[in-house]
Design a protein around this motif. Sequence first.
Motif, short mmCIF file in Angstrom:
data_model
loop_
_atom_site.label_atom_id
_atom_site.label_comp_id
_atom_site.label_asym_id
_atom_site.label_seq_id
_atom_site.Cartn_x
_atom_site.Cartn_y
_atom_site.Cartn_z
N ASN A 29 -5.29 -4.36 14.09
CA ASN A 29 -5.32 -4.99 15.41
C ASN A 29 -3.92 -5.40 15.86
OD1 ASN A 29 -8.02 -4.97 16.30
ND2 ASN A 29 -8.54 -6.46 14.74
N ALA A 30 -3.13 -5.94 14.94
CA ALA A 30 -1.78 -6.40 15.29
C ALA A 30 -0.90 -5.20 15.67
CB ALA A 30 -1.18 -7.17 14.13
N LEU A 31 -1.05 -4.11 14.92
CA LEU A 31 -0.19 -2.95 15.16
C LEU A 31 -0.51 -2.25 16.47
CD1 LEU A 31 0.20 -1.35 11.65
CD2 LEU A 31 2.04 -1.89 13.22
N GLN A 32 -1.78 -2.26 16.84
CA GLN A 32 -2.16 -1.57 18.07
C GLN A 32 -1.40 -2.13 19.26
OE1 GLN A 32 -6.31 -2.10 17.44
NE2 GLN A 32 -6.69 0.08 17.10
N LYS A 33 -1.13 -3.43 19.24
CA LYS A 33 -0.43 -4.06 20.35
C LYS A 33 1.07 -3.77 20.32
CE LYS A 33 -3.86 -6.16 22.19
NZ LYS A 33 -4.36 -6.13 23.51
N ALA A 34 1.58 -3.38 19.16
CA ALA A 34 3.03 -3.33 19.00
C ALA A 34 3.59 -1.91 18.94
CB ALA A 34 3.42 -4.09 17.74
N ASP A 35 2.74 -0.89 19.12
CA ASP A 35 3.20 0.49 19.03
C ASP A 35 3.92 0.70 17.70
OD1 ASP A 35 3.81 3.07 19.71
OD2 ASP A 35 5.68 2.52 20.70
N GLY A 36 3.31 0.19 16.63
CA GLY A 36 4.02 0.14 15.35
C GLY A 36 3.72 1.29 14.41
N LEU A 37 4.41 1.24 13.28
CA LEU A 37 4.26 2.24 12.22
C LEU A 37 3.73 1.52 10.99
CD1 LEU A 37 4.96 5.05 10.89
CD2 LEU A 37 7.21 4.07 10.38
N TRP A 38 2.72 2.12 10.35
CA TRP A 38 2.12 1.52 9.14
C TRP A 38 2.40 2.45 7.96
CZ3 TRP A 38 -3.54 -0.76 9.18
CH2 TRP A 38 -3.74 -1.48 7.99
N VAL A 39 3.05 1.89 6.95
CA VAL A 39 3.47 2.70 5.80
C VAL A 39 2.74 2.21 4.54
CG1 VAL A 39 5.46 3.42 4.41
CG2 VAL A 39 5.76 2.93 6.85
N GLY A 40 2.26 3.14 3.72
CA GLY A 40 1.63 2.71 2.47
C GLY A 40 0.96 3.86 1.73
N TRP A 41 0.27 3.48 0.68
CA TRP A 41 -0.44 4.44 -0.19
C TRP A 41 -1.67 4.99 0.55
CZ3 TRP A 41 -4.53 2.63 -4.14
CH2 TRP A 41 -4.95 3.69 -4.94
N ASN A 42 -1.89 6.31 0.39
CA ASN A 42 -3.03 6.91 1.08
C ASN A 42 -4.32 6.83 0.25
OD1 ASN A 42 -2.68 8.81 -0.89
ND2 ASN A 42 -2.00 10.46 0.47
N GLY A 43 -4.24 6.17 -0.92
CA GLY A 43 -5.45 6.01 -1.74
C GLY A 43 -5.69 7.19 -2.67
N GLU A 44 -4.75 8.19 -2.64
CA GLU A 44 -4.96 9.39 -3.48
C GLU A 44 -3.98 9.45 -4.65
OE1 GLU A 44 -4.96 12.68 -0.78
OE2 GLU A 44 -6.62 11.73 0.33
N ILE A 45 -4.38 10.24 -5.65
CA ILE A 45 -3.54 10.43 -6.84
C ILE A 45 -2.97 11.85 -6.80
CG2 ILE A 45 -3.53 10.52 -9.39
CD1 ILE A 45 -4.08 7.71 -8.29
N ASP A 46 -1.68 11.98 -7.04
CA ASP A 46 -1.03 13.29 -7.04
C ASP A 46 0.13 13.24 -8.03
OD1 ASP A 46 0.46 15.56 -6.46
OD2 ASP A 46 -0.06 15.51 -4.33
N GLU A 47 0.16 14.20 -8.95
CA GLU A 47 1.20 14.16 -10.01
C GLU A 47 2.50 14.83 -9.58
OE1 GLU A 47 0.93 12.28 -12.66
OE2 GLU A 47 -1.12 11.77 -12.09
N SER A 48 2.58 15.36 -8.36
CA SER A 48 3.83 16.01 -7.94
C SER A 48 4.92 14.97 -7.77
CB SER A 48 3.67 16.73 -6.60
OG SER A 48 2.40 17.26 -6.47
N ASP A 49 6.17 15.42 -7.95
CA ASP A 49 7.31 14.51 -7.77
C ASP A 49 7.71 14.45 -6.30
OD1 ASP A 49 7.67 13.71 -10.42
OD2 ASP A 49 8.60 15.65 -10.88
N ASP A 50 8.19 13.30 -5.89
CA ASP A 50 8.80 13.12 -4.56
C ASP A 50 7.98 13.70 -3.41
OD1 ASP A 50 10.93 11.89 -5.73
OD2 ASP A 50 11.96 13.79 -6.08
N VAL A 51 6.71 13.34 -3.34
CA VAL A 51 5.90 13.83 -2.22
C VAL A 51 6.35 13.11 -0.94
CG1 VAL A 51 3.55 14.06 -1.32
CG2 VAL A 51 3.95 14.11 -3.79
#
Length: 460
Positions: A29-51
């Motif tokens: 809700n807070a971000l919708q008002k601020a035209d913001g960017l949300w950064v974080g984990w997508n909830g998935e596991i991946d063993e590749s390096d530097d995705v």
Amino acid sequence: MNSLIVVSNRVPAPKQSGSQGGLAVGVMNALQKADGLWVGWNGEIDESDDVAPSHYEFDSVRFATFPLKQHDYETYYTGFSNEVLWPLFHYRPDKVEYDRQNLAGYLRVNELFADKLLPLIEDDSRIWVHDYQLIALGHFLREKDVNLPLGYFLHIPFPPWDVLRIIPEYEQLLRYLSAYDLIGLQTDIDLKNFLDCMQQGLGATLHDDNVIELNGHRFKAGAYPISIDVDEALRMAKEGEDSVTGQRLKKSLSGRPLVIGVDRLDYSKGVYKRFQAYERMLENAENLRGKVTFMQISPPSRTDVHEYAELRTTLERVAGHVNGRFAEYDWIPLRYLNRGYARESVMGFLRMSRVGFLTPLRDGMNLVAKEFVAAQNPEDPGVLIVSHLAGASRELDGALVCNPYDVDGVADMLERALTMSLEERKDRWQRMYDILRRNDIHNWSRTFMETLVSVPYSRS
Ligand code: F6P
């Protein structure tokens, strides 16, 4: 306009339903008002390096998300965040599973978050980090020469000094927090604990207005109780009530008042004692047997943590016991739903409920309590029962405030809620609704951000 970047451990998948918790709803809700960017984990596991992070846009918010490796997930997320910090910050040292290796994983992933974030930062960015999984992120950003304002908000309680210092690295954690310019806590109690830890743990000096001085550097702390988008909650609640799901629930109740609990399946939420209190009420108030339905929605959460798996088994047993003891051929007293539902459906369920039954043993805020209030029909509002150990109880003074450990007391309170006059229900609800209107999610994020940019920061 300065760009707002929000960072949190988990970023909700688009259209996700169920177990996301208060952080996701509040931040979205807070971000919708601020035209913001949300950064974080997508909830998935991946063993590749530097995705590289995946970029996408949803509901007027831009996202940049990335996976974690299995070992990082086990040490940073399951191990240190959820087997150490979560129980400790919820005043449950008995549930802490401390292991030094997991701290190393926690720090490694906090640094990984900093590395993913660096290319996304612009000269005028304001960065707002969220929750206990990312305490050390600010420190790593400073190490990588980020000299912009850094805010941090803790969605869960902050423990007292004597609890925090159960883990060997408590001083280190406090130092990491001092890398931020503004630390937001949910309530005045959390703020008091935090200031006390800074003083006792690190010998910091306190100045007026909760400004903290440590080794010549100043930063600030404050209580910013998170809230909800009241208009959106109400709109969803009305739509949810009118939806096919809402109407099916209504029909199934056959006119019986509904008592509702909605919580991630977590020992901090007090659902075990809540079930016991409901059983006690049925024991005591014979006249209510067959006349009420309690629906507890508990989507599974953190299933790799032993305590959570154990709790699931316990709750299934107690729910079965209550139903076995009191059910009739035409009445099931307790509906225990071990799954999540679309937010609109849940909001509709809250609107249709006579009692919101939210009894955490400790909770930063409990946004469901606020959603329950926002969802009500002013002509026939339900009664909120909320634990005095949840942040929400400090604002919502029209609620019936309970001690969740006191099973008899909660049972009596539930009976009182179910038999309360319409006049008293209206009066109590109006008081809570007025408070929600004054402090909604927009007020929360605006106040935090205005304070963040006003804190003098000099890091060069
Ligand atoms: O509010 C506490 C919190 O841990 C948030 O950080 C998180 O988004 C939510 O609960 C759900 O937890 P998890 O991401 O561990 O499922």
